[in-house]
Motif scaffolding. Structure first.
Motif, PDB file in Angstrom:
ATOM      1  N   ASP A 124       2.084  -0.384  11.700  1.00  0.00           N
ATOM      2  CA  ASP A 124       3.341  -0.168  12.423  1.00  0.00           C
ATOM      3  C   ASP A 124       4.520  -0.778  11.667  1.00  0.00           C
ATOM      4  O   ASP A 124       5.587  -0.169  11.538  1.00  0.00           O
ATOM      5  N   LYS A 125       4.330  -2.011  11.153  1.00  0.00           N
ATOM      6  CA  LYS A 125       5.389  -2.642  10.360  1.00  0.00           C
ATOM      7  C   LYS A 125       5.592  -1.896   9.039  1.00  0.00           C
ATOM      8  O   LYS A 125       6.723  -1.825   8.535  1.00  0.00           O
ATOM      9  N   ALA A 126       4.520  -1.342   8.495  1.00  0.00           N
ATOM     10  CA  ALA A 126       4.648  -0.576   7.251  1.00  0.00           C
ATOM     11  C   ALA A 126       5.512   0.661   7.473  1.00  0.00           C
ATOM     12  O   ALA A 126       6.386   0.976   6.646  1.00  0.00           O
ATOM     13  N   VAL A 127       5.303   1.355   8.574  1.00  0.00           N
ATOM     14  CA  VAL A 127       6.135   2.519   8.888  1.00  0.00           C
ATOM     15  C   VAL A 127       7.592   2.105   9.020  1.00  0.00           C
ATOM     16  O   VAL A 127       8.503   2.764   8.492  1.00  0.00           O
ATOM     17  N   GLU A 128       7.832   0.983   9.688  1.00  0.00           N
ATOM     18  CA  GLU A 128       9.199   0.499   9.877  1.00  0.00           C
ATOM     19  C   GLU A 128       9.866   0.206   8.525  1.00  0.00           C
ATOM     20  O   GLU A 128      10.987   0.661   8.265  1.00  0.00           O
ATOM     21  N   TRP A 129       9.176  -0.539   7.665  1.00  0.00           N
ATOM     22  CA  TRP A 129       9.787  -0.974   6.411  1.00  0.00           C
ATOM     23  C   TRP A 129       9.865   0.139   5.372  1.00  0.00           C
ATOM     24  O   TRP A 129      10.843   0.218   4.618  1.00  0.00           O
ATOM     25  N   TYR A 130       8.872   1.012   5.324  1.00  0.00           N
ATOM     26  CA  TYR A 130       8.986   2.149   4.408  1.00  0.00           C
ATOM     27  C   TYR A 130      10.140   3.055   4.836  1.00  0.00           C
ATOM     28  O   TYR A 130      10.816   3.658   4.003  1.00  0.00           O
ATOM     29  N   GLY A 131      10.375   3.115   6.149  1.00  0.00           N
ATOM     30  CA  GLY A 131      11.526   3.868   6.645  1.00  0.00           C
ATOM     31  C   GLY A 131      12.835   3.273   6.159  1.00  0.00           C
ATOM     32  O   GLY A 131      13.749   3.997   5.752  1.00  0.00           O
ATOM     33  N   TYR A 132      12.938   1.932   6.179  1.00  0.00           N
ATOM     34  CA  TYR A 132      14.144   1.272   5.664  1.00  0.00           C
ATOM     35  C   TYR A 132      14.344   1.581   4.180  1.00  0.00           C
ATOM     36  O   TYR A 132      15.461   1.874   3.727  1.00  0.00           O
ATOM     37  N   LEU A 133      13.263   1.505   3.406  1.00  0.00           N
ATOM     38  CA  LEU A 133      13.372   1.738   1.967  1.00  0.00           C
ATOM     39  C   LEU A 133      13.745   3.183   1.655  1.00  0.00           C
ATOM     40  O   LEU A 133      14.443   3.446   0.667  1.00  0.00           O
ATOM     41  N   LEU A 134      13.313   4.113   2.493  1.00  0.00           N
ATOM     42  CA  LEU A 134      13.656   5.520   2.279  1.00  0.00           C
ATOM     43  C   LEU A 134      15.148   5.783   2.426  1.00  0.00           C
ATOM     44  O   LEU A 134      15.652   6.794   1.925  1.00  0.00           O
TER      45      LEU A 134
END
Length: 424
Positions: free
Chosen positions: A107-117
């Motif tokens: 869940d945190k990975a989805v959040e942070w990869y979204g920020y990086l995108l």
């Protein structure tokens, strides 16, 4: 002497000790970087974002320093800073944010990869070579099901299945969590555009369901990177809480100073609540000492377990470190700041921390034998019986309810007086 001359140069340019963005822009780069260390996170971010050398200023920071600034500002408010960060800084963010103790949080990975995108393909193109293939594989294994593939060896059941999407007509994808599908889709499509070979390897890996021990492998890689940056393994971090005997504590004075590189700012400034420590650090004026203090703080954060993901808990743990050190210095030096500076320079901070902690353990031991039917008294006793003893704020001048960290021997004296009245 050079440092004092630089400070004077900054003060000539910065009226009242605060720089406007225009004044800040006129400083040489080295002085910009030094000036930023004096400011709070939001002030630093505002100056960096508005400066032509913003990206260079961000990348000059140690990864830990950058992480604390992002956490202090807040992830969503700090997205512009994240887009300026180096791959090493971004990787540190991911190492800190995507794990809860030993477990990977998709869940945190989805959040942070979204920020990086939000930085587009250019940001991801710069970052991908620094990321572990195994971590990307683990993330996608938890989030998608893949069919099809090179050579089209799919069976009839697979070909006729109701897949959510295909990016290339070769691999078919179903998202396990529809709420994550938008970010996952953008992430996978970006990887395909940037690195077709990596995309194919990840899709084939997910289809083959290669997840055996991936989480353990990724955790080991993460632990190695964090150790390189001064974050020890959990068992080593817990050793800072070893008990010593305050009555027989003696100074060893065997610490040797070592040459260091750049020094990261402390995650939380030392305040006047820890007055002796604050004055002693100023007198010692040592980059090596600040590096040692940062390492001690890292130990305390790792030992706590939850502090790396929670800004408020992080602040609490850091103030605990300052409080224990301040109490140890007051015990050894009274109010002698010069002597306290010499103690900081000559004694390992870990031993001083253990002394401060052990002083509180003595209070905790005395509190465990007290039974009383009074709300405030029981609140005080409950705080002392905590795994890391805490000070009941009802003893403060404002008599507020709740707890805080011990700051000084004056706090210890208040609690000691109470316990004596209780016969403990």
């Amino acid at each position: 002497m050079q440092k004092k001359n630089n400070d004077a140069a900054i003060l000539k340019l910065v009226k009242g000790g605060r720089a406007s963005s225009l004044t800040f822009a006129g400083l040489p780069f080295v002085e910009k970087a030094r000036y930023l260390k004096r400011l709070g996170a939001k002030e630093r971010m505002d100056l960096i974002i508005g400066d032509a050398e913003g990206e260079r200023l961000v990348r000059e920071m140690e990864p830990q320093e950058f992480f604390w600034m992002v956490k202090d500002v807040g992830e969503t408010d700090a997205l512009e800073l994240v887009q300026l960060a180096s791959p090493e800084q971004c990787l540190f963010l991911l190492d800190m944010e995507l794990w809860s103790k030993w477990s990977f949080s998709h869940d945190k990975a989805v959040e942070w990869y979204g920020y990086l995108l939000e930085g587009g393909d250019d940001k991801l193109r710069e970052l991908l070579p620094s990321m572990d293939f195994e971590l990307l594989q683990l993330f996608l294994n938890r989030e998608i099901i893949v069919g099809g593939g090179i050579g089209d060896m799919s069976n009839d059941e697979e070909r006729l299945a109701d897949w959510d999407h295909t990016f290339d007509g070769t691999f078919m994808i179903t998202f396990k969590n529809p709420k994550h599908s938008q970010v996952l889709g953008r992430f996978i499509e970006s990887i395909r555009r940037i690195d077709e070979q990596l995309y194919v390897a990840l899709m084939e890996g997910v289809k083959s369901d290669v997840d055996l021990e991936l989480e353990d492998i990724c955790y080991q890689f993460r632990s190695g990177r964090l150790a390189d940056l001064g974050f020890p393994p959990l068992d080593e971090a817990l050793s800072i809480y070893a008990r010593v005997k305050p009555s027989s504590f003696s100074l060893h004075g065997d610490k040797k100073q070592i040459a260091t590189g750049s020094t990261a700012a402390l995650p939380v400034p030392v305040s006047a609540d820890n007055a002796l420590l604050q004055r002693a650090l100023a007198l010692a004026d040592s980059e090596e000492l600040y590096m040692e203090l940062n390492y001690l703080i890292n130990n305390a954060l790792v030992a706590d377990g939850t502090a790396l993901a929670d800004t408020e808990v992080m602040r609490m743990v850091v103030t605990r470190v300052y409080g224990y050190l301040n109490m140890a210095l007051e015990t050894i030096c009274g109010d002698d700041a010069k002597k306290a500076g010499e103690v900081l320079t000559g004694e390992f901070l870990k031993r001083l921390f253990q002394l401060g902690y052990s002083i509180l353990l003595d209070l905790k031991t005395r509190a465990e034998g007290v039974i009383i039917e009074d709300y405030a008294a029981n609140k005080l006793l409950d705080g002392l019986k905590n795994k890391r003893p805490r000070f009941y704020r009802g003893l403060d001048a404002d008599t507020a309810d709740g707890y805080r960290e011990f700051r000084s021997m004056a706090d210890v004296a208040k609690v000691d007086a109470f316990l004596r009245r209780m016969g403990a």
